[in-house]
Structure formats: structure tokens, C-alpha cells
Design a protein around this motif. Structure first.
Motif, mmCIF file in Angstrom:
data_model
loop_
_atom_site.group_PDB
_atom_site.id
_atom_site.type_symbol
_atom_site.label_atom_id
_atom_site.label_comp_id
_atom_site.label_asym_id
_atom_site.label_seq_id
_atom_site.Cartn_x
_atom_site.Cartn_y
_atom_site.Cartn_z
ATOM 1 N N SER A 71 2.270 7.554 -4.253
ATOM 2 C CA SER A 71 1.449 7.749 -3.050
ATOM 3 C C SER A 71 2.262 8.419 -1.966
ATOM 4 O O SER A 71 2.505 9.620 -2.017
ATOM 5 C CB SER A 71 0.849 6.430 -2.571
ATOM 6 O OG SER A 71 1.867 5.519 -2.258
ATOM 7 N N GLU A 101 -5.459 -3.607 -4.945
ATOM 8 C CA GLU A 101 -4.744 -2.604 -4.155
ATOM 9 C C GLU A 101 -4.316 -3.226 -2.823
ATOM 10 O O GLU A 101 -4.960 -4.146 -2.320
ATOM 11 C CB GLU A 101 -5.663 -1.387 -3.961
ATOM 12 C CG GLU A 101 -5.170 -0.297 -3.048
ATOM 13 C CD GLU A 101 -3.886 0.401 -3.484
ATOM 14 O OE1 GLU A 101 -2.909 -0.312 -3.773
ATOM 15 O OE2 GLU A 101 -3.859 1.649 -3.486
ATOM 16 N N ASP A 102 -3.236 -2.714 -2.260
ATOM 17 C CA ASP A 102 -2.806 -3.232 -0.959
ATOM 18 C C ASP A 102 -3.669 -2.662 0.178
ATOM 19 O O ASP A 102 -4.250 -3.400 0.960
ATOM 20 C CB ASP A 102 -1.310 -2.973 -0.709
ATOM 21 C CG ASP A 102 -0.914 -1.499 -0.858
ATOM 22 O OD1 ASP A 102 -1.765 -0.672 -1.250
ATOM 23 O OD2 ASP A 102 0.257 -1.171 -0.586
HETATM 24 MG MG MG Z 1 0.113 1.674 -2.851
#
Ligand code: MG
Ligand code: IMP
Length: 179
Positions: A71, A101-102
Motif C-alpha cells: 500500500s 482490514e485496518d
Molecule cells: Mg494496510
């Protein structure tokens, strides 16, 4: 390593996070009740604390696997080009998959991962994100469960990093540069 001096302003306390994770786990438990095919897939590395807390609140037969997508690198801007750096170990065909996902920011990462995993024919595919920054969205995607909606701030803690630092903070804070 971060290159500019900064401080972290507390945004969401450890206690508030824990209460929200408990609520989310209750909803997930209801949604997946009766299945023995659940695989919880954590997106590395930012989700490692969240997934650890979440699965320990689940009273379900559950498998855990991880996937790493590229990312931000050491940047604060999304690259928009998503690559798979580490794939799942296990098969997901016919399984009930929950992707953890965070943060959903532009949406490119979650979108890419969901599209990829769909090609492997899971029985069901759901998503959960601890944080959502809807004002930053560039792709029309929303996680099925969201912990907290936050404004357009760069955040760290509870697994989430700035240039690989601050993942160990028990709370979520926002980065404020001091130079
Ligand atoms: Mg991430
Ligand atoms: P997206 O592809 O733009 O949605 O980016 C999602 C990924 O970018 C997340 O999984 C995070 O790893 C990272 N990210 C987005 N916002 C932040 C932030 O505020 N702090 C740290 N990482 C972030």
C-alpha cells in the motif's frame, strides 16, 4: 523510519476500541452462526492487533490466514497500485471468508483483495474494517462492518503505522507534525 518530527494526538482510547470490538464480534458471531467453514483473513500488517482481539471474542470454529498487499510504503499517500506481497496459505473455495482490514482509505486495497479472493470461489465473502475514511474514497466500496468512521487524518496505533512505527500504541492517535 519517519523523517519529520511529529507528535501523536490521542483520538480513540484503548477502552473505546475494546468496547467496539466486542460489539462487532457479537454481530459477526450472529452473522456466521452455524457455519464451520469460517476463515478470517487478516491483511498484513496493519490488521494484526485488530484481528487478534476480534477472533478472541468469537465463540465459533474459526481458521485464521493472512495476506499482504502493498500500500503506502513509507509514504502518506496511497500508491493506488495494489500488489500481493504474500498470498494466503490455504484454499478458500467453498469457505466463508471474512476479510479484516485496518483502514479503508481510497478503497483500492480492499477492492483489489475482494476481487482477487472472489475469483477463488468462496461460499461467502464479507469484509470488516476497523477504521473508515469515507471522505477519501476513490473507489465505491464499503466494508460490511466498520469500527469507526474517522475524518481525513493520518492515524497510527493499534497495529497501524507511520513509516513502520507506532503500531504498538494501544490506542489510535493522529499524527501531527511539529516542524
Ligand atoms: Mg494496510
Ligand atoms: P487504500 O487502498 O487507500 O484504501 O489504503 C488502505 C491502506 O492504506 C490501509 O490498509 C492502511 O495500511 C493504509 N492507510 C490508510 N490510511 C492510513 C492512515 O491514516 N495511517 C496509516 N496507514 C493508512
Amino acid at each position: 523510519m519517519p523523517t519529520r518530527p511529529y507528535v501523536i494526538d490521542r483520538m480513540i482510547s484503548a477502552k473505546t476500541i475494546a468496547a467496539r470490538v466486542e460489539d462487532l464480534a457479537r454481530e459477526i458471531q450472529t452473522a456466521f452462526a452455524g457455519t464451520d467453514k469460517l476463515i478470517v483473513v487478516g491483511l498484513l500488517r496493519g490488521s494484526f492487533v485488530f484481528i487478534a482481539d476480534l477472533v478472541r471474542e468469537l465463540d465459533l470454529p474459526v481458521e485464521v490466514d493472512f495476506l499482504e498487499a502493498s500500500s503506502y510504503g513509507n509514504n502518506m499517500e496511497s500508491s493506488r497500485e495494489v500488489r500481493i506481497l504474500k498470498d494466503l496459505r490455504g484454499e478458500i473455495a467453498g469457505r466463508d471468508v471474512l476479510v479484516v482490514e485496518d483502514i479503508v482509505d481510497t478503497g483500492f486495497t480492499l477492492n483489489h483483495v475482494v476481487n482477487l479472493l472472489k475469483t477463488r470461489n468462496p461460499r461467502t465473502l464479507k469484509t470488516i474494517a476497523l477504521l473508515d475514511k469515507p471522505s477519501r474514497r476513490e473507489i465505491d466500496i464499503r466494508a460490511d462492518w466498520i469500527g469507526f468512521e474517522i475524518p481525513d487524518e493520518f492515524v497510527v496505533g493499534y497495529g497501524i503505522d507511520f513509516a513502520q512505527r507506532n503500531r504498538n500504541l494501544p490506542y489510535i492517535g493522529k499524527v501531527r507534525f511539529t516542524d
